[in-house]
Every structure is written in C-alpha cells, then in structure tokens.
Design an enzyme around this catalytic site. Structure first.
Site, short mmCIF file in Angstrom:
data_model
loop_
_atom_site.label_atom_id
_atom_site.label_comp_id
_atom_site.label_asym_id
_atom_site.label_seq_id
_atom_site.Cartn_x
_atom_site.Cartn_y
_atom_site.Cartn_z
N THR A 222 3.87 4.55 -2.31
CA THR A 222 3.94 3.95 -0.98
C THR A 222 4.38 4.98 0.04
OG1 THR A 222 4.86 2.11 0.31
CG2 THR A 222 6.35 3.19 -1.24
N HIS A 223 4.01 4.75 1.29
CA HIS A 223 4.50 5.51 2.43
C HIS A 223 5.39 4.62 3.30
CE1 HIS A 223 1.35 8.16 1.05
NE2 HIS A 223 1.64 9.07 1.96
N ASP B 288 0.97 -3.94 -4.81
CA ASP B 288 0.07 -4.49 -3.81
C ASP B 288 0.48 -5.92 -3.59
OD1 ASP B 288 -2.22 -3.68 -2.10
OD2 ASP B 288 -3.08 -5.50 -2.91
N SER B 289 0.84 -6.23 -2.39
CA SER B 289 1.38 -7.55 -2.13
C SER B 289 0.78 -8.09 -0.84
CB SER B 289 2.90 -7.50 -2.02
OG SER B 289 3.31 -6.54 -1.07
N TYR C 148 5.67 -9.69 7.12
CA TYR C 148 5.62 -11.09 7.55
C TYR C 148 6.92 -11.85 7.21
CZ TYR C 148 0.50 -10.47 7.95
OH TYR C 148 -0.77 -10.05 8.28
N HIS D 270 8.67 -12.74 -4.34
CA HIS D 270 7.48 -12.49 -5.15
C HIS D 270 7.61 -11.17 -5.90
CE1 HIS D 270 7.24 -10.81 -1.18
NE2 HIS D 270 6.18 -10.06 -1.47
#
Length: 211
Positions: free
Chosen positions: A14-15, A75-76, A168, A194
C-alpha cells in the site's frame, strides 16, 4: 497445511499511510516488521481485477516480485445494498477527482457525497444497509499465495461524523453501534471492522497452533 509467515520483514502493498498504520497494529503482536510498498518506492500496479480477491492478489504479487520479500495486500471496499453493491471494487475510484474537480488525487468527502446523492435519488425511504468488505492476500516470492476474506455489515448515515479513520469511515455505522467508524478509537475499530474479521482468519491460520 497452508504455508505460514516466518518472523522478519513483510511488505504491506500500500501507499496509504492510514492503511499501513492499521495493518501494522494488527500484526504487531506477531513479530513482523512491516514495510510499506510506498516507503520502498515500489510502483502501484493497475488494479484490473473485477473482484476484491483478484485485486488483492494483483497487489500482493507485484510487491513480492519487486521486493523479494513476502507481501501482504488488502483490497477493501464499501458495498451498498440499494446501489446493487456499488461502489464495490471501485470504492477508491469514486474518490478520484476528475479533470474539472481540482488537483489530481482522492477526495473522500466527494466520494461519500456521491454515495449519498445516489441514495437520496432513490427517495426518502431508501434502505441504507451496506457492508465493508476486506480481502487479505499474502504472496511469497516463489509464487505461493493465501487469501482471507472479512466483512462488516452496517448502515450508511449522513452527514459524515468523526475525525478518526479514513475513506468512507465517517458515514458507516457497524451493526450494533451508534457511532461511525470515524468516531471510535482505532483499538475499538480493530476489534469489529471488516479488516479485523479478515485478520482474525489470517492470524488463526498463519500464527495459530492448528494445522
């Protein structure tokens, strides 16, 4: 028996500094040194998959191939029932500014507004149920992979509330809660999110005592 991570370094594909911090906290008890793909200068691969699983594997494989280290990708995304599961795998894309929306980059308030606008267009009685999904994919340099999936059901609220979290989080209230993800402390979110659900499955298999 599924292959297990050993101690040492693990690339988090990830960045996103918020995501790195959250994942690092979840892995801290297991003796892994987490390095972000961003800090290593690794490129971000094109997420061409049509599912969370496909995109997580794309990112994990890209990081392990570029670094020579085991890599973990997440990945979410948010799926809204009344929007037929959207934004789904395009959760981050909805935050990308178009040429007429200012400087390039992601605007999460704009993304939350898009979701809200689509919900309001369906009328005042629209159901606001949804879920955050998370897929964690581990890839090793020799090509082996493992995948873990987690979900947190809840509902959408408006206007956004809270200063914690990212993405979000300010408009999502998990089942059984009355505060958004952005209104609860990270430690509490780590227990119910999650990503926490997916990590519980990863930890049980990667660091548990079972076969």
């Amino acid at each position: 028996m599924t292959r297990r991570l050993g101690s040492g370094s693990l690339v988090i594909a990830t960045h996103n500094t918020g995501k790195l911090k959250e994942i690092s906290a979840l892995l801290a008890p297991h003796g892994l040194k987490c390095l972000s793909a961003g800090s290593l200068g690794l490129p971000e691969p094109a997420e061409t998959g049509t599912s969370f699983v496909e995109n997580a594997l794309i990112k994990a494989r890209a990081s392990t191939e570029a670094s020579g280290l085991p890599a973990l990708a997440d990945d979410s995304g948010l799926s809204v029932d009344a929007l037929d599961g959207r934004p789904g795998v395009y959760t981050a894309d909805w935050a990308e500014r178009q040429w007429f929306e200012g400087e390039p980059g992601r605007d999460w308030f704009m993304a939350m507004g898009k979701v809200e606008g689509m919900l309001q267009a369906k009328g005042p009685n629209v159901a606001r149920d949804g879920a955050f999904h998370c897929v964690l994919a581990i890839a090793w340099p020799d090509g082996e992979t493992a995948v873990y999936e987690g979900v947190a059901r809840g509902r959408l609220t408006w206007p956004p509330r809270g200063e914690l979290g990212f993405g979000y989080d300010p408009v999502f209230i998990a089942e059984g809660m009355d505060r958004t993800y952005a209104e609860i402390e990270p430690e509490e979110k780590h227990r119910i999110s999650h990503r926490a659900d997916a990590f519980a499955k990863l930890v049980a298999e990667q660091f548990g005592t079972g076969g």
